[in-house]
Scaffold this motif. Structure first.
Motif, PDB file in Angstrom:
ATOM      1  N   TYR A 205      51.203  36.321   7.451  1.00 34.30           N
ATOM      2  CA  TYR A 205      50.181  37.097   8.203  1.00 34.30           C
ATOM      3  C   TYR A 205      51.065  37.698   9.149  1.00 34.30           C
ATOM      4  CZ  TYR A 205      48.641  32.390   9.306  1.00 34.30           C
ATOM      5  OH  TYR A 205      48.346  31.120   9.691  1.00 34.30           O
ATOM      6  N   THR A 206      51.946  36.719  10.209  1.00 35.48           N
ATOM      7  CA  THR A 206      52.652  37.026  10.978  1.00 35.48           C
ATOM      8  C   THR A 206      53.964  37.702  10.633  1.00 35.48           C
ATOM      9  OG1 THR A 206      51.484  34.608  11.963  1.00 35.48           O
ATOM     10  CG2 THR A 206      53.629  36.098  13.374  1.00 35.48           C
ATOM     11  N   SER A 207      54.848  37.685   9.608  1.00 34.81           N
ATOM     12  CA  SER A 207      55.638  37.992   8.923  1.00 34.81           C
ATOM     13  C   SER A 207      54.868  39.342   8.915  1.00 34.81           C
ATOM     14  CB  SER A 207      56.061  37.970   7.755  1.00 34.81           C
ATOM     15  OG  SER A 207      56.852  38.448   7.714  1.00 34.81           O
ATOM     16  N   ALA A 208      53.895  39.988   8.619  1.00 39.46           N
ATOM     17  CA  ALA A 208      53.075  41.191   8.629  1.00 39.46           C
ATOM     18  C   ALA A 208      53.094  42.100   9.672  1.00 39.46           C
ATOM     19  CB  ALA A 208      52.563  40.601   7.417  1.00 39.46           C
ATOM     20  N   LEU A 209      52.457  41.313  10.405  1.00 38.17           N
ATOM     21  CA  LEU A 209      52.157  41.764  12.119  1.00 38.17           C
ATOM     22  C   LEU A 209      53.699  42.138  12.741  1.00 38.17           C
ATOM     23  CD1 LEU A 209      50.190  42.050  14.218  1.00 38.17           C
ATOM     24  CD2 LEU A 209      50.117  40.144  15.129  1.00 38.17           C
ATOM     25  N   LEU A 210      54.688  41.925  12.108  1.00 38.70           N
ATOM     26  CA  LEU A 210      55.813  41.614  12.865  1.00 38.70           C
ATOM     27  C   LEU A 210      56.947  43.181  12.235  1.00 38.70           C
ATOM     28  CD1 LEU A 210      57.480  38.256  13.504  1.00 38.70           C
ATOM     29  CD2 LEU A 210      56.215  39.188  15.069  1.00 38.70           C
ATOM     30  N   HIS A 211      56.314  43.067  10.869  1.00 37.58           N
ATOM     31  CA  HIS A 211      56.564  44.313  10.371  1.00 37.58           C
ATOM     32  C   HIS A 211      56.091  45.465  10.697  1.00 37.58           C
ATOM     33  CE1 HIS A 211      58.723  41.231   8.313  1.00 37.58           C
ATOM     34  NE2 HIS A 211      59.629  42.300   7.313  1.00 37.58           N
ATOM     35  N   ALA A 212      54.384  45.370  11.241  1.00 38.05           N
ATOM     36  CA  ALA A 212      54.286  46.357  11.704  1.00 38.05           C
ATOM     37  C   ALA A 212      54.169  46.807  12.419  1.00 38.05           C
ATOM     38  CB  ALA A 212      52.470  45.707  11.246  1.00 38.05           C
ATOM     39  N   ALA A 213      54.469  45.905  13.551  1.00 37.52           N
ATOM     40  CA  ALA A 213      55.094  46.226  14.878  1.00 37.52           C
ATOM     41  C   ALA A 213      56.094  47.234  14.913  1.00 37.52           C
ATOM     42  CB  ALA A 213      54.842  45.195  16.042  1.00 37.52           C
ATOM     43  N   ASP A 214      57.179  46.689  14.557  1.00 37.37           N
ATOM     44  CA  ASP A 214      58.739  46.966  14.105  1.00 37.37           C
ATOM     45  C   ASP A 214      57.967  48.892  13.900  1.00 37.37           C
ATOM     46  OD1 ASP A 214      60.100  45.743  14.633  1.00 37.37           O
ATOM     47  OD2 ASP A 214      60.327  44.518  12.847  1.00 37.37           O
ATOM     48  N   ALA A 215      56.910  48.848  12.318  1.00 34.12           N
ATOM     49  CA  ALA A 215      57.084  50.330  11.876  1.00 34.12           C
ATOM     50  C   ALA A 215      56.226  51.079  12.646  1.00 34.12           C
ATOM     51  CB  ALA A 215      55.591  49.587  10.992  1.00 34.12           C
ATOM     52  N   VAL A 216      55.691  50.772  13.892  1.00 25.92           N
ATOM     53  CA  VAL A 216      54.975  52.046  14.573  1.00 25.92           C
ATOM     54  C   VAL A 216      55.554  52.446  16.044  1.00 25.92           C
ATOM     55  CG1 VAL A 216      52.883  51.438  16.287  1.00 25.92           C
ATOM     56  CG2 VAL A 216      52.471  50.317  14.035  1.00 25.92           C
ATOM     57  N   ARG A 217      56.418  51.156  16.031  1.00 20.25           N
ATOM     58  CA  ARG A 217      57.517  51.692  17.018  1.00 20.25           C
ATOM     59  C   ARG A 217      58.804  52.412  16.742  1.00 20.25           C
ATOM     60  NH1 ARG A 217      60.258  47.691  18.638  1.00 20.25           N
ATOM     61  NH2 ARG A 217      59.805  45.749  17.523  1.00 20.25           N
ATOM     62  N   SER A 218      58.916  52.771  15.176  1.00 23.46           N
ATOM     63  CA  SER A 218      59.940  53.200  14.731  1.00 23.46           C
ATOM     64  C   SER A 218      59.921  55.368  14.940  1.00 23.46           C
ATOM     65  CB  SER A 218      60.367  53.630  13.481  1.00 23.46           C
ATOM     66  OG  SER A 218      58.742  54.348  12.109  1.00 23.46           O
ATOM     67  N   PRO A 219      60.817  55.167  14.815  1.00 23.17           N
ATOM     68  CA  PRO A 219      60.949  57.396  15.015  1.00 23.17           C
ATOM     69  C   PRO A 219      59.996  57.438  14.155  1.00 23.17           C
ATOM     70  CG  PRO A 219      62.769  56.053  15.683  1.00 23.17           C
ATOM     71  CD  PRO A 219      62.136  54.919  15.058  1.00 23.17           C
ATOM     72  N   LEU A 220      59.887  57.340  12.723  1.00 27.03           N
ATOM     73  CA  LEU A 220      59.348  57.804  11.731  1.00 27.03           C
ATOM     74  C   LEU A 220      57.638  57.936  11.958  1.00 27.03           C
ATOM     75  CD1 LEU A 220      59.264  58.931   8.753  1.00 27.03           C
ATOM     76  CD2 LEU A 220      59.186  56.632   8.025  1.00 27.03           C
ATOM     77  N   ALA A 221      57.096  56.557  12.356  1.00 29.46           N
ATOM     78  CA  ALA A 221      56.036  56.898  13.283  1.00 29.46           C
ATOM     79  C   ALA A 221      55.225  57.554  14.003  1.00 29.46           C
ATOM     80  CB  ALA A 221      55.343  55.107  13.764  1.00 29.46           C
ATOM     81  N   GLY A 222      56.348  58.251  15.072  1.00 33.65           N
ATOM     82  CA  GLY A 222      55.138  59.333  15.945  1.00 33.65           C
ATOM     83  C   GLY A 222      55.986  60.011  15.158  1.00 33.65           C
ATOM     84  N   TRP A 223      56.934  60.647  14.555  1.00 33.43           N
ATOM     85  CA  TRP A 223      56.357  62.141  14.038  1.00 33.43           C
ATOM     86  C   TRP A 223      55.778  62.392  12.730  1.00 33.43           C
ATOM     87  CZ3 TRP A 223      59.386  66.447  15.284  1.00 33.43           C
ATOM     88  CH2 TRP A 223      61.309  65.720  15.956  1.00 33.43           C
ATOM     89  N   ALA A 224      54.695  61.259  11.841  1.00 31.06           N
ATOM     90  CA  ALA A 224      53.943  61.431  11.246  1.00 31.06           C
ATOM     91  C   ALA A 224      52.471  61.352  11.952  1.00 31.06           C
ATOM     92  CB  ALA A 224      54.187  60.099  10.988  1.00 31.06           C
ATOM     93  N   MET A 225      52.574  60.985  13.270  1.00 34.29           N
ATOM     94  CA  MET A 225      51.676  61.189  15.117  1.00 34.29           C
ATOM     95  C   MET A 225      51.807  62.049  14.465  1.00 34.29           C
ATOM     96  SD  MET A 225      50.986  57.866  16.791  1.00 34.29           S
ATOM     97  CE  MET A 225      49.655  58.236  17.263  1.00 34.29           C
ATOM     98  N   LEU A 226      52.949  63.294  15.566  1.00 34.51           N
ATOM     99  CA  LEU A 226      52.891  64.503  15.688  1.00 34.51           C
ATOM    100  C   LEU A 226      52.697  65.750  14.552  1.00 34.51           C
ATOM    101  CD1 LEU A 226      55.953  64.898  17.151  1.00 34.51           C
ATOM    102  CD2 LEU A 226      53.829  64.531  18.303  1.00 34.51           C
ATOM    103  N   ALA A 227      52.361  64.501  12.570  1.00 35.11           N
ATOM    104  CA  ALA A 227      52.459  65.995  11.485  1.00 35.11           C
ATOM    105  C   ALA A 227      51.227  65.572  11.346  1.00 35.11           C
ATOM    106  CB  ALA A 227      53.285  65.456  10.545  1.00 35.11           C
ATOM    107  N   MET A 228      50.447  64.910  12.383  1.00 36.89           N
ATOM    108  CA  MET A 228      48.687  64.744  11.898  1.00 36.89           C
ATOM    109  C   MET A 228      48.702  66.074  12.867  1.00 36.89           C
ATOM    110  SD  MET A 228      48.360  60.779  11.112  1.00 36.89           S
ATOM    111  CE  MET A 228      46.541  60.716  10.777  1.00 36.89           C
ATOM    112  N   VAL A 229      48.872  65.446  14.121  1.00 40.43           N
ATOM    113  CA  VAL A 229      48.243  66.142  14.709  1.00 40.43           C
ATOM    114  C   VAL A 229      48.519  68.024  15.157  1.00 40.43           C
ATOM    115  CG1 VAL A 229      48.381  67.523  17.427  1.00 40.43           C
ATOM    116  CG2 VAL A 229      48.446  64.783  16.824  1.00 40.43           C
ATOM    117  N   GLY A 230      49.545  68.322  13.825  1.00 36.40           N
ATOM    118  CA  GLY A 230      49.593  69.316  13.964  1.00 36.40           C
ATOM    119  C   GLY A 230      49.503  69.943  12.225  1.00 36.40           C
ATOM    120  N   LEU A 231      48.764  69.435  11.564  1.00 36.68           N
ATOM    121  CA  LEU A 231      48.049  69.149  10.123  1.00 36.68           C
ATOM    122  C   LEU A 231      46.631  69.764  10.641  1.00 36.68           C
ATOM    123  CD1 LEU A 231      48.326  70.238   7.502  1.00 36.68           C
ATOM    124  CD2 LEU A 231      47.423  67.353   7.133  1.00 36.68           C
ATOM    125  N   GLY A 232      46.496  69.113  11.884  1.00 38.79           N
ATOM    126  CA  GLY A 232      44.862  69.538  12.217  1.00 38.79           C
ATOM    127  C   GLY A 232      44.617  71.214  12.632  1.00 38.79           C
TER     128      GLY A 232
END
Length: 285
Positions: A205-232
């Protein structure tokens, strides 16, 4: 007290204009309505522009409610329905609603009934309202039915506003919770990674938390959030897209029962409005 210039039509459908003193444009509109004058434009004296009655162009429940109120006033004062639509359309010079009113006016001039001409408002008006309009046209009770539909739309809008107000608190809680989790993943978790001598030996569970933090800080997550806003934004830009978005969410299992109950309530409310006004018309014959 400020002075305003107004243009409109009287109870006979004749154009009127003049200058009046009033506390505001809305106050003058109410005064003119009490005198059976429908104002198509109100603006401060000496001010250039289209006037204070120019409204937004989106097809919303509040806009359609106001539309039916104005149509009921004009039709009750013997203004032809195509002329009434032309007058009301002046208050919506841009946007979906103004274009829909112009199309409805042109269709009526070609011999189409009002119910069929207003199908462009089906994002707000369902089939039950259109059926009531058709019945009112055939029975000669159109002004009262327009006012009855306005009252029913007002009740529906009041219910929606109460539901929206009731959802504000849980929505704020969810927003705060999501923001807190994102803040922890973005700023807190990266700082405590150094506390683990060997990240490969930490619990899953600690490893999953560390991987989640890496995923949120990745550029792909930022683009995904922008895509969701644009879709809305894209989904809310036109009436047809809003219908498609609503149809998508309406298929979700958790919302089907809620929407079914809402449709039942709308049906019985519309049936009550139709019965009340048609019964009154039948009694007067």
């Amino acid at each position: 007290m400020p002075q305003f210039r107004f243009d409109g039509v009287n109870a006979n459908g004749a154009p009127v204009s003049g200058h009046r003193e009033a506390a505001s444009g809305e106050a003058l509109q109410a005064i003119l309505a009490a005198e059976r004058i429908y104002a198509t434009r109100i603006q401060a004296a000496g001010q250039a522009g289209a006037g204070t009655l120019n409204r937004g162009g989106r097809i919303t429940l509040a806009a359609v409610e106001e539309l039916f109120s104005e149509l009921a006033f004009l039709v009750r004062n013997d203004v032809r329905i195509d002329a009434a639509l032309r007058l009301v359309a002046r208050a919506y010079p841009q946007g979906e609603l103004g274009a829909a009113l112009v199309r409805a006016r042109d269709a009526i001039r070609e011999g189409v009934r009002l119910a069929a001409a207003l199908k462009g408002l089906q994002g707000v008006l369902d089939e039950s309202y259109l059926a009531m309009l058709e019945a009112a046209e055939q029975s000669g009770n159109l002004p009262d039915m327009l006012e009855g539909i306005r009252l029913d739309l007002a009740r529906k809008r009041a219910v929606r506003e109460k539901v929206a107000q009731a959802l504000i608190y849980p929505a704020v809680l969810v927003a705060v919770a999501v923001s807190s989790v994102l803040a922890i993943l973005v700023w807190v978790v990266p700082r405590i990674v150094g506390l683990f001598p060997d990240p490969a030996t930490v619990p899953w569970y600690t490893s999953a938390l560390l991987h989640a933090a890496d995923a949120v800080r990745s550029p792909l997550a930022g683009w995904a959030m922008l895509a969701m806003v644009g879709l809305g934004i894209w989904g809310a830009s036109t009436l047809e897209r809003r219908r498609q978005v609503f149809a998508f969410f309406a298929r979700l299992p958790g919302l089907q029962t809620v929407l079914l109950n809402a449709d039942r309530s709308a049906f019985f409310g519309a049936a009550a409005v139709s019965y009340t006004h048609l019964r009154a018309h039948e009694t007067s014959l």
